[in-house]
Design a protein around this motif. Structure first.
Motif, PDB file in Angstrom:
ATOM      1  N   THR A  94       0.835  -1.215   0.000  1.00 31.90           N
ATOM      2  CA  THR A  94       0.000   0.000   0.000  1.00 31.90           C
ATOM      3  C   THR A  94       0.869   1.265   0.000  1.00 31.90           C
ATOM      4  OG1 THR A  94      -0.222  -0.108   2.406  1.00 31.90           O
ATOM      5  CG2 THR A  94      -1.986  -1.105   1.116  1.00 31.90           C
ATOM      6  N   THR A  95       2.091   1.138  -0.478  1.00 29.55           N
ATOM      7  CA  THR A  95       2.993   2.270  -0.706  1.00 29.55           C
ATOM      8  C   THR A  95       3.089   3.193   0.531  1.00 29.55           C
ATOM      9  OG1 THR A  95       2.418   1.991  -3.015  1.00 29.55           O
ATOM     10  CG2 THR A  95       3.619   3.965  -2.519  1.00 29.55           C
ATOM     11  N   ALA A  96       2.681   4.455   0.414  1.00 25.92           N
ATOM     12  CA  ALA A  96       2.871   5.390   1.543  1.00 25.92           C
ATOM     13  C   ALA A  96       2.061   4.986   2.769  1.00 25.92           C
ATOM     14  CB  ALA A  96       2.500   6.803   1.119  1.00 25.92           C
ATOM     15  N   ALA A  97       1.058   4.140   2.579  1.00 27.23           N
ATOM     16  CA  ALA A  97       0.208   3.733   3.707  1.00 27.23           C
ATOM     17  C   ALA A  97       0.756   2.514   4.431  1.00 27.23           C
ATOM     18  CB  ALA A  97      -1.209   3.444   3.205  1.00 27.23           C
ATOM     19  N   SER A  98       1.724   1.821   3.830  1.00 23.91           N
ATOM     20  CA  SER A  98       2.069   0.505   4.366  1.00 23.91           C
ATOM     21  C   SER A  98       2.698   0.576   5.753  1.00 23.91           C
ATOM     22  CB  SER A  98       2.955  -0.269   3.381  1.00 23.91           C
ATOM     23  OG  SER A  98       4.325  -0.089   3.634  1.00 23.91           O
ATOM     24  N   ILE A  99       3.586   1.539   5.984  1.00 25.74           N
ATOM     25  CA  ILE A  99       4.215   1.625   7.315  1.00 25.74           C
ATOM     26  C   ILE A  99       3.192   2.038   8.383  1.00 25.74           C
ATOM     27  CG2 ILE A  99       5.919   2.864   8.719  1.00 25.74           C
ATOM     28  CD1 ILE A  99       7.891   2.585   6.464  1.00 25.74           C
ATOM     29  N   PRO A 100       2.401   3.100   8.177  1.00 24.74           N
ATOM     30  CA  PRO A 100       1.444   3.423   9.247  1.00 24.74           C
ATOM     31  C   PRO A 100       0.384   2.346   9.478  1.00 24.74           C
ATOM     32  CG  PRO A 100       1.096   4.854   7.332  1.00 24.74           C
ATOM     33  CD  PRO A 100       2.393   4.131   7.107  1.00 24.74           C
ATOM     34  N   ILE A 101       0.000   1.608   8.435  1.00 19.06           N
ATOM     35  CA  ILE A 101      -0.951   0.505   8.650  1.00 19.06           C
ATOM     36  C   ILE A 101      -0.269  -0.578   9.495  1.00 19.06           C
ATOM     37  CG2 ILE A 101      -2.240  -1.385   7.568  1.00 19.06           C
ATOM     38  CD1 ILE A 101      -2.782   0.439   5.167  1.00 19.06           C
ATOM     39  N   ALA A 102       0.955  -0.943   9.128  1.00 24.82           N
ATOM     40  CA  ALA A 102       1.667  -2.007   9.859  1.00 24.82           C
ATOM     41  C   ALA A 102       1.984  -1.573  11.289  1.00 24.82           C
ATOM     42  CB  ALA A 102       2.952  -2.376   9.114  1.00 24.82           C
ATOM     43  N   LEU A 103       2.406  -0.335  11.451  1.00 23.73           N
ATOM     44  CA  LEU A 103       2.728   0.177  12.792  1.00 23.73           C
ATOM     45  C   LEU A 103       1.483   0.155  13.678  1.00 23.73           C
ATOM     46  CD1 LEU A 103       4.911   1.540  14.578  1.00 23.73           C
ATOM     47  CD2 LEU A 103       4.247   3.732  13.566  1.00 23.73           C
ATOM     48  N   THR A 104       0.355   0.562  13.127  1.00 25.32           N
ATOM     49  CA  THR A 104      -0.887   0.573  13.901  1.00 25.32           C
ATOM     50  C   THR A 104      -1.289  -0.855  14.273  1.00 25.32           C
ATOM     51  OG1 THR A 104      -1.620   2.529  12.677  1.00 25.32           O
ATOM     52  CG2 THR A 104      -3.290   1.366  13.953  1.00 25.32           C
ATOM     53  N   GLU A 105      -1.218  -1.769  13.323  1.00 25.37           N
ATOM     54  CA  GLU A 105      -1.603  -3.160  13.630  1.00 25.37           C
ATOM     55  C   GLU A 105      -0.685  -3.764  14.683  1.00 25.37           C
ATOM     56  OE1 GLU A 105      -2.083  -5.933  10.363  1.00 25.37           O
ATOM     57  OE2 GLU A 105      -4.245  -5.647  10.522  1.00 25.37           O
ATOM     58  N   ALA A 106       0.619  -3.520  14.555  1.00 25.16           N
ATOM     59  CA  ALA A 106       1.576  -4.063  15.530  1.00 25.16           C
ATOM     60  C   ALA A 106       1.254  -3.513  16.919  1.00 25.16           C
ATOM     61  CB  ALA A 106       3.000  -3.694  15.119  1.00 25.16           C
ATOM     62  N   TRP A 107       0.963  -2.225  16.980  1.00 24.12           N
ATOM     63  CA  TRP A 107       0.625  -1.577  18.260  1.00 24.12           C
ATOM     64  C   TRP A 107      -0.705  -2.133  18.799  1.00 24.12           C
ATOM     65  CZ3 TRP A 107      -3.537   1.690  19.431  1.00 24.12           C
ATOM     66  CH2 TRP A 107      -3.468   2.298  20.675  1.00 24.12           C
ATOM     67  N   GLU A 108      -1.695  -2.281  17.925  1.00 24.50           N
ATOM     68  CA  GLU A 108      -3.006  -2.807  18.369  1.00 24.50           C
ATOM     69  C   GLU A 108      -2.875  -4.233  18.897  1.00 24.50           C
ATOM     70  OE1 GLU A 108      -5.563  -2.456  14.951  1.00 24.50           O
ATOM     71  OE2 GLU A 108      -6.051  -0.348  15.349  1.00 24.50           O
ATOM     72  N   GLU A 109      -1.959  -4.991  18.319  1.00 22.80           N
ATOM     73  CA  GLU A 109      -1.778  -6.383  18.750  1.00 22.80           C
ATOM     74  C   GLU A 109      -0.871  -6.490  19.976  1.00 22.80           C
ATOM     75  OE1 GLU A 109      -0.485  -8.675  15.330  1.00 22.80           O
ATOM     76  OE2 GLU A 109      -2.188  -7.948  14.136  1.00 22.80           O
ATOM     77  N   GLY A 110      -0.504  -5.363  20.546  1.00 22.64           N
ATOM     78  CA  GLY A 110       0.313  -5.358  21.776  1.00 22.64           C
ATOM     79  C   GLY A 110       1.764  -5.736  21.539  1.00 22.64           C
ATOM     80  N   LYS A 111       2.227  -5.600  20.290  1.00 20.17           N
ATOM     81  CA  LYS A 111       3.607  -5.995  19.974  1.00 20.17           C
ATOM     82  C   LYS A 111       4.602  -4.855  20.167  1.00 20.17           C
ATOM     83  CE  LYS A 111       2.372  -9.819  17.092  1.00 20.17           C
ATOM     84  NZ  LYS A 111       1.890 -10.266  15.812  1.00 20.17           N
ATOM     85  N   ILE A 112       4.098  -3.686  20.517  1.00 14.84           N
ATOM     86  CA  ILE A 112       4.986  -2.543  20.787  1.00 14.84           C
ATOM     87  C   ILE A 112       4.646  -2.019  22.179  1.00 14.84           C
ATOM     88  CG2 ILE A 112       5.604  -0.195  20.105  1.00 14.84           C
ATOM     89  CD1 ILE A 112       4.888  -0.964  17.220  1.00 14.84           C
ATOM     90  N   LYS A 113       5.666  -1.990  23.047  1.00 18.72           N
ATOM     91  CA  LYS A 113       5.440  -1.544  24.432  1.00 18.72           C
ATOM     92  C   LYS A 113       6.325  -0.334  24.747  1.00 18.72           C
ATOM     93  CE  LYS A 113       6.609  -5.708  25.638  1.00 18.72           C
ATOM     94  NZ  LYS A 113       6.700  -6.224  24.253  1.00 18.72           N
ATOM     95  N   GLU A 114       5.945   0.340  25.810  1.00 14.86           N
ATOM     96  CA  GLU A 114       6.714   1.516  26.213  1.00 14.86           C
ATOM     97  C   GLU A 114       8.180   1.131  26.436  1.00 14.86           C
ATOM     98  OE1 GLU A 114       4.768   3.807  29.244  1.00 14.86           O
ATOM     99  OE2 GLU A 114       6.472   5.201  29.309  1.00 14.86           O
ATOM    100  N   GLY A 115       9.078   1.935  25.946  1.00 16.42           N
ATOM    101  CA  GLY A 115      10.512   1.671  26.117  1.00 16.42           C
ATOM    102  C   GLY A 115      11.130   0.865  24.990  1.00 16.42           C
ATOM    103  N   ASP A 116      10.288   0.287  24.121  1.00 11.76           N
ATOM    104  CA  ASP A 116      10.802  -0.517  22.999  1.00 11.76           C
ATOM    105  C   ASP A 116      11.556   0.359  21.985  1.00 11.76           C
ATOM    106  OD1 ASP A 116       9.826  -2.882  23.945  1.00 11.76           O
ATOM    107  OD2 ASP A 116       8.218  -3.096  22.444  1.00 11.76           O
ATOM    108  N   LEU A 117      12.545  -0.264  21.341  1.00 12.76           N
ATOM    109  CA  LEU A 117      13.202   0.402  20.217  1.00 12.76           C
ATOM    110  C   LEU A 117      12.488  -0.031  18.938  1.00 12.76           C
ATOM    111  CD1 LEU A 117      15.686   2.254  19.517  1.00 12.76           C
ATOM    112  CD2 LEU A 117      16.699   0.155  18.623  1.00 12.76           C
ATOM    113  N   VAL A 118      11.830   0.926  18.306  1.00 12.11           N
ATOM    114  CA  VAL A 118      11.057   0.642  17.088  1.00 12.11           C
ATOM    115  C   VAL A 118      11.768   1.321  15.914  1.00 12.11           C
ATOM    116  CG1 VAL A 118       8.813   0.936  15.953  1.00 12.11           C
ATOM    117  CG2 VAL A 118       8.916   0.534  18.424  1.00 12.11           C
TER     118      VAL A 118
END
Ligand code: ACO
Length: 335
Positions: free
Chosen positions: A293-317
């Motif tokens: 999804t070109t320019a949308a692919s990173i924000p879509i993936a970042l949002t899904e990863a965050w929604e699935e609890g795969k990104i926590k405070e203090g993580d290096l992303v």
């Protein structure tokens, strides 16, 4: 000087799911070829007359603003990245300002294709770091499906791309150890035509030329991609720009908690993962569901990863992108 952090994320994809088998009904392709080369199982296509690049961006933005816990009136600036705008001009940034009902805040359109969101984050980060703005809305949105060659002639490109939008709110952060640590941007215009859509444009062919020629063999208004050349450049540039970002912050690949690569092709992500010795839980991929999804692919993936609890405070992303231009870039974030 301030830092900026991502305070809210959202994404939107149209409901209409198009599987590889669906594509094989309109062109000579098959599920096995597509999955083996790209990892893609299905993508979303906007049904004509429903969404636009702007309307998808607005829906993603509304979620991001809500999750940032701010009122929309607190947005100071809009950055919109796309290669598939609603109009030739004006760009979709002002349409978002209108459709979200924002005051007369500035709106900037970014033309950096697959790297558009990374460029957008970098721009927003600089505005916040300088103290000029407190909350900047960054959107990446694409409506590819209306502009693809959905015949066998276009199959090398059209099976890869999908529609959707993602958005982030960047907010001022007083703690300099948190948020966006650095951004890194590059370009190499000598390969501009290797992944491009050259018409209609003022350079070679305008709409009137296309109509006048009335040539059924004309493919200048469909995207062109030299797939193997793009692949070779992508794996090199992705690796370089991730390393550049890590080294700038005295970090190494082992410090990465979550890498969100632009969802170009699953094979490219897997190559990077292997090269850096990262585990499956350190790299997020969702190209299987949405295509590229070109320019949308990173924000879509970042949002899904965050929604699935795969990104926590203090993580290096780490966000990393490569695409048409060529352009590429990375963003190093302490979440
Ligand atoms: N279905 C079936 N056959 C196909 C299809 C299709 N959708 N597309 C092409 N083919 C055929 C070709 O016609 C060709 O047939 P031939 O050998 O009889 O001539 C054969 O498959 C091989 O074609 P190639 O183009 O050489 O296929 P390749 O193995 O290079 O795979 C691909 C194409 C997947 C695009 C690959 O080059 C690639 O992964 N490139 C990276 C580029 C990329 O990922 N771009 C994403 C967008 S850009 C970005 O986001 C950075």
């Amino acid at each position: 000087m301030y830092n900026s952090r991502i305070s809210g994320l959202g994404f939107y994809v149209p409901e209409n799911v198009v599987t590889n088998d669906d594509l094989s009904k309109v062109m000579d392709t098959n599920d096995e070829w597509i999955q083996e080369r790209t990892g893609i199982k299905e993508r979303r296509h906007v049904v004509k007359g429903t969404d636009t690049t702007t309307s998808m961006g607005v829906k993603a933005a509304q979620k991001a603003i809500e999750r940032a816990g701010i009122a929309k009136e607190e947005i100071d600036f809009i950055v919109f990245a796309t290669l598939s705008p609603d109009y030739y001009f004006p760009g979709p940034g002002v349409l978002v300002q209108r459709d979200l009902g924002l005051d007369t805040v500035g709106a900037l359109d970014i033309r950096n294709q697959c790297s558009g969101f990374v460029y957008g984050i970098s721009v927003a980060d600089q505005y916040i770091k300088s103290g000029m703005y407190k909350n900047v809305l960054v959107i990446g949105s694409e409506l590819h499906s209306h502009g693809l060659d959905m015949t066998t002639r276009g199959r090398g490109v059209s099976v890869i791309f999908g529609d959707g939008a993602g958005a982030a709110v960047l907010t001022r952060e007083e703690d300099s150890s948190k948020g966006i640590l650095s951004t890194h941007l590059h370009s190499e215009g000598q390969h501009a035509e290797e992944l491009s859509l050259i018409a209609p444009g003022m350079g070679k062919r305008w709409v009137t030329d296309i109509i006048e020629d009335n040539d059924p063999e004309d493919t200048s208004y469909f995207p062109y991609m030299n797939g193997q050349f793009v692949f070779k450049n992508a794996v090199v540039r992705f690796s370089e720009v991730i390393m550049e970002g890590l080294q700038k912050n005295a970090l190494s690949p082992q410090n990465i908690d979550m890498l969100i690569p632009h969802q170009a092709n699953l094979r490219i992500s897997q190559f990077i993962q292997k090269k850096f010795g990262l585990g499956d839980d350190q790299v997020f991929n969702n190209i299987m569901k949405y295509g590229n999804t070109t320019a949308a692919s990173i924000p879509i993936a970042l949002t899904e990863a965050w929604e699935e609890g795969k990104i926590k405070e203090g993580d290096l992303v780490v966000l990393a992108a490569f695409g048409s231009g060529f352009t590429w870039g990375s963003v190093i974030i302490r979440w």
